[in-house]
Design a protein around this motif. Structure first.
Motif, PDB file in Angstrom:
ATOM      1  N   PRO A 195    -117.167 -42.038  -7.205  1.00  0.00           N
ATOM      2  CA  PRO A 195    -115.941 -41.809  -7.977  1.00  0.00           C
ATOM      3  C   PRO A 195    -116.258 -41.109  -9.285  1.00  0.00           C
ATOM      4  CG  PRO A 195    -116.069 -44.089  -7.203  1.00  0.00           C
ATOM      5  CD  PRO A 195    -117.396 -43.469  -6.921  1.00  0.00           C
ATOM      6  N   PHE A 196    -115.372 -40.228  -9.698  1.00  0.00           N
ATOM      7  CA  PHE A 196    -115.565 -39.481 -10.946  1.00  0.00           C
ATOM      8  C   PHE A 196    -114.629 -40.063 -11.995  1.00  0.00           C
ATOM      9  CE2 PHE A 196    -114.611 -35.834 -13.773  1.00  0.00           C
ATOM     10  CZ  PHE A 196    -115.906 -35.568 -14.207  1.00  0.00           C
ATOM     11  N   ASP A 197    -115.206 -40.583 -13.078  1.00  0.00           N
ATOM     12  CA  ASP A 197    -114.435 -41.195 -14.162  1.00  0.00           C
ATOM     13  C   ASP A 197    -114.107 -40.125 -15.196  1.00  0.00           C
ATOM     14  OD1 ASP A 197    -113.423 -42.620 -16.315  1.00  0.00           O
ATOM     15  OD2 ASP A 197    -114.798 -44.302 -16.049  1.00  0.00           O
ATOM     16  N   GLU A 198    -112.937 -39.514 -15.066  1.00  0.00           N
ATOM     17  CA  GLU A 198    -112.588 -38.402 -15.952  1.00  0.00           C
ATOM     18  C   GLU A 198    -112.447 -38.845 -17.404  1.00  0.00           C
ATOM     19  OE1 GLU A 198    -109.219 -34.895 -16.486  1.00  0.00           O
ATOM     20  OE2 GLU A 198    -109.670 -35.708 -14.500  1.00  0.00           O
ATOM     21  N   ASP A 199    -111.947 -40.038 -17.649  1.00  0.00           N
ATOM     22  CA  ASP A 199    -111.797 -40.508 -19.025  1.00  0.00           C
ATOM     23  C   ASP A 199    -113.157 -40.663 -19.702  1.00  0.00           C
ATOM     24  OD1 ASP A 199    -109.055 -40.573 -18.807  1.00  0.00           O
ATOM     25  OD2 ASP A 199    -108.972 -42.698 -18.274  1.00  0.00           O
ATOM     26  N   ALA A 200    -114.111 -41.264 -18.998  1.00  0.00           N
ATOM     27  CA  ALA A 200    -115.451 -41.428 -19.557  1.00  0.00           C
ATOM     28  C   ALA A 200    -116.118 -40.081 -19.754  1.00  0.00           C
ATOM     29  CB  ALA A 200    -116.294 -42.321 -18.646  1.00  0.00           C
ATOM     30  N   GLU A 201    -115.898 -39.182 -18.796  1.00  0.00           N
ATOM     31  CA  GLU A 201    -116.515 -37.857 -18.913  1.00  0.00           C
ATOM     32  C   GLU A 201    -115.902 -37.071 -20.062  1.00  0.00           C
ATOM     33  OE1 GLU A 201    -119.492 -35.471 -18.240  1.00  0.00           O
ATOM     34  OE2 GLU A 201    -119.159 -37.250 -16.969  1.00  0.00           O
TER      35      GLU A 201
END
Length: 299
Positions: A195-201
């Motif tokens: 999963p890609f965590d856009e907020d963290a990125e």
């Protein structure tokens, strides 16, 4: 944790040190055009908790390290490689456990060949074999050209599609566009399994943007590579004497299958495939990656 801005041979490099000075030193070398903080804090913390002294740094022309007028004072990838030794010298370290990611892994392989006395162990993550000229493989893929027989495996189609569009589009302008571009690139490098965590990125991308002296200066790494076609000697990996761990994710989009070639060419090297890992060091893989590095650096 302590930060230092070192200046050796007129090169200013931002460094950050963690852990007790008496513990075995682990030097982290990030990839091309990448700041040292892309070594995740969680990964660094687990190494420190395992009894390691950890140092990470920003390459020249990235992050808080010095920027260079490339037209007036051009440099090559040999110079970027020598910056690793400059960091070691600044900390008074005769040798380290050397851990390199992507192009940092390529640099680390060359140091292990040229300066074996300075490398206690070698860990290469998401990289390509020295002498394989991976940059040429990627460029042929982006240009839609066939690969010559014997070339390294090409990047995956999603990597090719993204970077083909990137090199044919106008560069992002302004803070928002540049941060969005960093996030889009990370999404591709994350691979398709995790999963890609856009907020963290986004938080990381904002940090990268804010701490850069000049974000546009990182393109000088490409210019340095173009100016240094002899950077990668061929047929030398058998000379690596340091115990070597080679790591690749099962969903590596940029250099799929390259790690097996490295492990095959370095005598006694161990190959570790990390399930679902892409090219970047995502939060989900910090624990198994740190555990592997800790086990390897017990030597």
């Amino acid at each position: 944790m302590q930060t230092n801005l070192i200046n050796i041979d007129g090169v200013e490099l931002w460094t950050e040190e963690f852990g007790h000075p008496s513990h075995p030193p682990v030097l982290l070398v990030m990839g091309s055009m990448s700041q040292g903080i892309l070594w995740p804090d969680e990964f660094v913390g687990q190494l420190v908790a395992g009894g390691r002294r950890v140092i990470r740094y920003d390459h020249r022309d990235t992050g808080k390290s010095g920027t260079i007028d490339f037209d007036a004072d051009p440099y090559t990838w040999h110079d970027i490689k020598d910056d690793v030794l400059r960091v070691m010298d600044a900390y008074g370290l005769e040798s380290v456990h050397l851990v390199g990611h992507s192009a940092g892994g390529l640099i680390s392989q060359l140091i292990a060949v040229e300066r074996p006395e300075r490398v206690r162990t070698l860990t290469v993550i998401g990289s390509s074999p020295l002498g394989g000229h991976e940059g040429e493989v990627i460029m042929r893929s982006l240009m839609g050209q066939p690969q010559p027989e014997g070339s390294l495996p090409p990047p995956l189609p999603e990597f090719v599609a993204y970077f083909t569009n990137a090199i044919t589009s106008p560069p992002p302008a302004g803070r928002c566009e540049q941060i969005d571009e960093l996030i889009a690139q990370a999404r591709v490098l994350n691979g398709t399994a995790l999963p890609f965590d856009e907020d963290a990125e986004r938080q990381l991308a904002e940090r990268v943007y804010e701490r850069a002296r000049d974000l546009s200066a990182l393109v000088n790494h490409r210019r340095a590579a173009a100016a240094d076609p002899g950077f990668e000697p061929e047929g030398v990996l058998h000379q690596v004497k340091a115990p070597t761990l080679v790591v690749e994710g099962t969903h590596e989009p940029a250099k799929p299958g390259h790690s097996a070639i490295i492990a095959e060419r370095i005598p006694g090297a161990e190959l570790l495939m990390i399930q679902d890992m892409g090219h970047m060091i995502a939060p989900q893989v910090c624990e198994p990656l740190a555990a592997a590095v800790l086990a390897h650096t017990e030597i």
